[in-house]
Design an enzyme around this catalytic site. Structure first.
Site, PDB file in Angstrom:
ATOM      1  N   HIS A  49     -12.264 -24.258  -7.114  1.00 47.73           N
ATOM      2  CA  HIS A  49     -10.880 -24.676  -7.364  1.00 47.73           C
ATOM      3  C   HIS A  49     -10.749 -26.188  -7.159  1.00 47.73           C
ATOM      4  CE1 HIS A  49      -6.379 -24.098  -7.028  1.00 47.73           C
ATOM      5  NE2 HIS A  49      -6.522 -25.266  -6.416  1.00 47.73           N
ATOM      6  N   GLU A  50     -11.191 -26.658  -6.008  1.00 48.55           N
ATOM      7  CA  GLU A  50     -11.064 -28.088  -5.696  1.00 48.55           C
ATOM      8  C   GLU A  50     -11.936 -28.949  -6.605  1.00 48.55           C
ATOM      9  OE1 GLU A  50      -8.726 -29.241  -3.919  1.00 48.55           O
ATOM     10  OE2 GLU A  50      -8.102 -27.366  -2.979  1.00 48.55           O
ATOM     11  N   HIS A  53     -10.315 -29.503 -10.019  1.00 49.93           N
ATOM     12  CA  HIS A  53      -9.314 -30.583  -9.987  1.00 49.93           C
ATOM     13  C   HIS A  53     -10.025 -31.930 -10.105  1.00 49.93           C
ATOM     14  CE1 HIS A  53      -5.864 -28.162  -9.027  1.00 49.93           C
ATOM     15  NE2 HIS A  53      -6.229 -27.871  -7.791  1.00 49.93           N
TER      16      HIS A  53
END
Length: 191
Positions: A49-50, A53
């Site tokens: 997820h990170e 980004h």
């Protein structure tokens, strides 16, 4: 900046964060096996997820790097150990660029929850392939549910969550992606 380049600090912050999250999700039934399941299911959801980004931000020419929020990690430990409550706020990808359009910012934000949806699909396949009760089956179940939960939580349309940025950019996309995920998250919380 290459998507494959990590600073030493970023590697340390990601490592500490993922280990802390795995512990928080494996407690109070802590065992090496439960920790490993948590590390794979929750850790992969958090890391990818990170990093998504970060990858999309770099695609738009922004400097981006994950930074742990150690106060949030400590709070998570305290809440889990003292009250049994699960709270995770391990940190975030910090993004710097003179100007990001609302579309760029929205797409950067959307990348994280969509990654969790993709991971949920992978974990769902594990549930279908492996025998109920097997280790990979349990990893599949936990990974499926936690990744959809993380996606829904992050699509909440309030700051500092991803959903707020997506809603500002494109309310229609927020509605078709965010509402089902938030609905699933609420179902998981109250079912």
């Amino acid at each position: 900046m290459s998507i494959f380049r990590f600073s030493q600090r970023e590697i340390i912050d990601l490592t500490i964060s993922v280990l802390a999250i795995a512990f928080i999700f494996s407690y109070p039934n802590f065992s090496i096996l439960v920790f490993i399941i948590s590390l794979i299911a929750v850790g992969s959801g958090f890391i990818f997820h990170e990093l998504m980004h970060r990858t999309v931000a770099r695609k738009y020419g922004a400097w981006s790097e994950f930074r742990a929020w150690y106060e949030g990690l400590i709070l998570g430990f305290i809440l889990k150990l003292v009250f049994g409550a699960t709270f995770i706020a391990p940190g975030a990808v910090y993004i710097y660029k003179d100007y990001l359009t609302p579309e760029e910012n929205g797409k950067i934000a959307l990348a994280g929850p969509l990654t969790n949806v993709a991971l949920a699909f992978v974990f769902f396949i594990l549930m279908l392939i492996f025998k109920p009760g097997s280790l990979l089956y349990w990893i599949g179940i936990f990974g499926f549910h936690i990744n959809l939960f993380l996606a829904g939580f992050n699509m909440l349309p309030i700051p500092p969550f991803d959903g707020e940025k997506v809603l500002k950019w494109n309310p229609f996309i927020w509605a078709i992606v965010g509402l089902p995920l938030i609905g699933y998250m609420l179902y998981m919380m109250f079912w």
